[in-house]
Design an enzyme around this catalytic site. Structure first.
Site, PDB file in Angstrom:
ATOM      1  N   PRO A   1       0.843  -1.199   0.000  1.00 13.56           N
ATOM      2  CA  PRO A   1       0.000   0.000   0.000  1.00 13.56           C
ATOM      3  C   PRO A   1       0.875   1.245   0.000  1.00 13.56           C
ATOM      4  O   PRO A   1       2.033   1.193   0.386  1.00 13.56           O
ATOM      5  CB  PRO A   1      -0.757  -0.116   1.320  1.00 13.56           C
ATOM      6  CG  PRO A   1       0.161  -0.894   2.206  1.00 13.56           C
ATOM      7  CD  PRO A   1       0.888  -1.853   1.319  1.00 13.56           C
TER       8      PRO A   1
ATOM      9  N   SER B   1       7.406   4.877   9.862  1.00 16.19           N
ATOM     10  CA  SER B   1       7.421   3.653   9.060  1.00 16.19           C
ATOM     11  C   SER B   1       6.018   3.084   8.915  1.00 16.19           C
ATOM     12  O   SER B   1       5.086   3.494   9.606  1.00 16.19           O
ATOM     13  CB  SER B   1       8.346   2.631   9.701  1.00 16.19           C
ATOM     14  OG  SER B   1       7.658   2.005  10.756  1.00 16.19           O
ATOM     15  N   LYS B   2       5.914   2.125   8.018  1.00  9.99           N
ATOM     16  CA  LYS B   2       4.621   1.493   7.752  1.00  9.99           C
ATOM     17  C   LYS B   2       4.057   0.851   9.020  1.00  9.99           C
ATOM     18  O   LYS B   2       2.868   0.745   9.195  1.00  9.99           O
ATOM     19  CB  LYS B   2       4.773   0.442   6.660  1.00  9.99           C
ATOM     20  CG  LYS B   2       5.192   1.070   5.347  1.00  9.99           C
ATOM     21  CD  LYS B   2       4.977   0.167   4.158  1.00  9.99           C
ATOM     22  CE  LYS B   2       5.202   0.979   2.892  1.00  9.99           C
ATOM     23  NZ  LYS B   2       4.869   0.290   1.672  1.00  9.99           N
ATOM     24  N   ARG B   3       4.950   0.399   9.880  1.00 12.87           N
ATOM     25  CA  ARG B   3       4.513  -0.296  11.100  1.00 12.87           C
ATOM     26  C   ARG B   3       4.042   0.669  12.194  1.00 12.87           C
ATOM     27  O   ARG B   3       3.309   0.278  13.086  1.00 12.87           O
ATOM     28  CB  ARG B   3       5.664  -1.138  11.671  1.00 12.87           C
ATOM     29  CG  ARG B   3       6.107  -2.235  10.761  1.00 12.87           C
ATOM     30  CD  ARG B   3       5.930  -3.592  11.420  1.00 12.87           C
ATOM     31  NE  ARG B   3       5.670  -4.600  10.418  1.00 12.87           N
ATOM     32  CZ  ARG B   3       4.518  -5.256  10.303  1.00 12.87           C
ATOM     33  NH1 ARG B   3       3.533  -5.039  11.134  1.00 12.87           N
ATOM     34  NH2 ARG B   3       4.343  -6.160   9.374  1.00 12.87           N
TER      35      ARG B   3
END
Ligand code: GLU
Length: 509
Positions: A17, A263-265
């Site tokens: 994504p 970050s994505k996390r």
């Protein structure tokens, strides 16, 4: 080059994504194009088949659709420089790789993956790092070492090979970045990057440079993580004999505490989305939240993103896309990373909520009202929204702020009852009921005048009466101006609520 047409591109790889940092990059490209009367292009960079994630390209397209960021050319739009998906341009990249080999800027390398791993391990054993560069290439299996005929034989027999860039030795690469200014790197710190892979696909570097050239890109505006690739790209333009575009590398988006890249996390861990739309990983089934599903308005989301790294040079914060395009300039993009502030994101949504018409908000709110089992009239919902929207950041918070307009209180907040339902309250509310049943004009202004006059005449405590009255109308001590509430509820419903409340709470002993 200065009178070159302005053409910029956003070139995502469909490996998952789109992170909000990516949306911001696309947005700055879009604003730059709009400001300068240029074109904005969407190119999908899908040459790394090992990192392909199904659904990612569709996600990217849907996300921009939701944000209202439109492309002039690209995968969904077409255009005269297509195809705009690199896997569909595959056939032409080898020719460009060959061109560089022929001109001496690149070479064939036949080292297998295992051989390179062994090299790396041997170097590590001596606490050194292996780099495929000018010093090492002499000892490896490539067309700079092999004779012409040996190389030909290997190629003809179908031996797998890659094409590597022949990084010049001890060369000072001077680059200009529109955000960072002069960037200087000595080529000795760079390696002989693979340009063309043994699977017949170009690497990012080759495909990116070739396509930017063929698509006549004038400005490459991208994330800072690509700055280390800039010397190679600049050298590739030189090797091809092409004019390079101008470059601008955007600073990172940082975590709210400023410590490191967002970050994505981080998002769901820290309680806010980092993706424009919700995303479910096709492999793990893990779902990450999105701004759309969290109730953000696309224009608020885009406005919030624009100001993470750019400022208009004045105090303005709330802009439409058109206003932002008008005000945008790369000169006002900061050099340092921007801290993401989830509270500010909510603030933006709140601002947009106030700007939206009651009609638009009511249309979004109506399904939520129906979910609560109420059939409401649009006109009424619009009026309710007008009274409570300043108390909400999201449409989904409207029910919490206004449920009492649709359902009479089923219970009364016990804390409020304890504190505000006083000994005198019962008789005062009885009197108030009597008073209000005789009022002809039930407008907010009129009831306010009538009720306040009565309180003054009787020398009752204003706060005591108003709190008890609010408690019976709302069930709690919350909500907008009380006379606005009763004007909307109407005379009949106001009297009914007074009656129910008097019965439920009774006379305090
Ligand atoms: N495909 C690269 C990415 O995924 C594009 C980088 C660039 O804009 O050159 O970000």
């Amino acid at each position: 080059m200065s009178n070159r047409e302005i053409r910029v591109r956003f070139a995502p790889s469909p490996t998952g994504p789109l992170h909000i940092g990516g949306v911001r990059t696309a947005l700055y490209n879009y604003l730059f194009a709009k400001k300068n009367g240029g074109k904005f292009i969407l190119r999908i960079e899908d040459t790394d088949q090992t990192r392909f994630v199904s659904g990612a390209e569709e996600y990217i397209i849907e996300a921009f659709g939701w944000c209202g960021i439109r492309f002039d050319e690209g995968v969904t739009k077409g255009g005269k420089y297509g195809p705009y998906k690199q896997s569909e341009r595959k056939a032409m990249y080898s020719e460009y790789a060959e061109r560089l080999v022929a001109s001496g800027h690149a070479y064939y390398a036949f080292d297998t993956a295992e051989e390179l791993t062994t090299q790396r391990k041997n170097f590590e054993a001596e606490k050194k790092t292996f780099t495929y560069n000018a010093a090492e290439r002499k000892h490896l299996k490539n067309s700079l070492v092999f004779s012409k005929s040996e190389t030909q034989k290997l190629l003809q027999s179908g031996t797998p090979f890659v094409v590597r860039f022949k990084m010049p030795e001890d060369h000072v690469v001077r680059m200009h970045d529109l955000i960072r200014g002069e960037v200087i790197v000595n080529s000795n710190v760079l390696d002989d990057k693979v340009l063309f892979k043994s699977d017949g696909m170009p690497t990012y570097h080759l495909a990116n440079v070739v396509d930017d050239h063929l698509m006549k890109i004038s400005h490459v505006i991208r994330g800072e993580e690509w700055l280390p690739s800039l010397p190679l790209h600049v050298l590739l333009y030189e090797a091809f004999g092409w004019d390079a575009p101008q470059f601008a590398h955007l600073p990172l988006l940082l975590k709210p505490d400023g410590k490191g890249k967002l970050s994505k996390r981080d998002g769901d861990r820290l309680g806010f989305p980092v993706f424009p739309l919700q995303w479910t990983d096709p492999k793990t089934g893990e779902t990450s939240s999105g701004y759309r599903e969290s109730g953000y308005f696309p224009d608020a989301f885009v406005n919030m993103l624009a100001l993470l790294g750019w400022n208009p040079g004045d105090e303005r914060e709330v802009f439409s896309l058109e206003e932002m395009a008008e005000a945008f300039s790369i000169d006002r993009v900061g050099k340092s990373g921007s801290r993401f502030d989830p509270e500010k994101a909510k603030w933006f949504n709140h601002q947009y909520m106030q700007k939206k018409s009651n009609k638009e908000l009511a249309a979004q709110f109506l399904p939520l009202i129906e979910k609560e089992g109420v059939m409401a009239d649009m006109d009424y919902v619009e009026k309710v929204v007008g009274l409570v929207k300043e108390r909400a950041h999201f449409v989904h918070e409207l029910w919490e702020q206004s449920g009492f307009f649709f359902k009479a209180p089923a219970s009364f907040d016990p804390k409020a009852v304890k504190k505000r339902w006083k000994q005198a309250s019962y008789d005062q509310m009885m009197e108030l009921k009597e008073l209000l049943s005789g009022v002809g004009d039930f407008s907010s202004e009129n009831t306010e005048t009538v009720v306040k006059k009565w309180i003054e005449e009787k020398e009752y405590g204003m706060g005591a009466v108003m709190n008890a009255f609010r408690l019976l109308m709302v069930g709690a001590l919350k909500g907008p101006h009380l006379f606005d509430i009763i004007a909307l509820l109407g005379q009949e419903e106001t009297l009914r609520r007074l009656e129910i409340g008097l019965f439920e709470l009774g006379k305090k002993e």
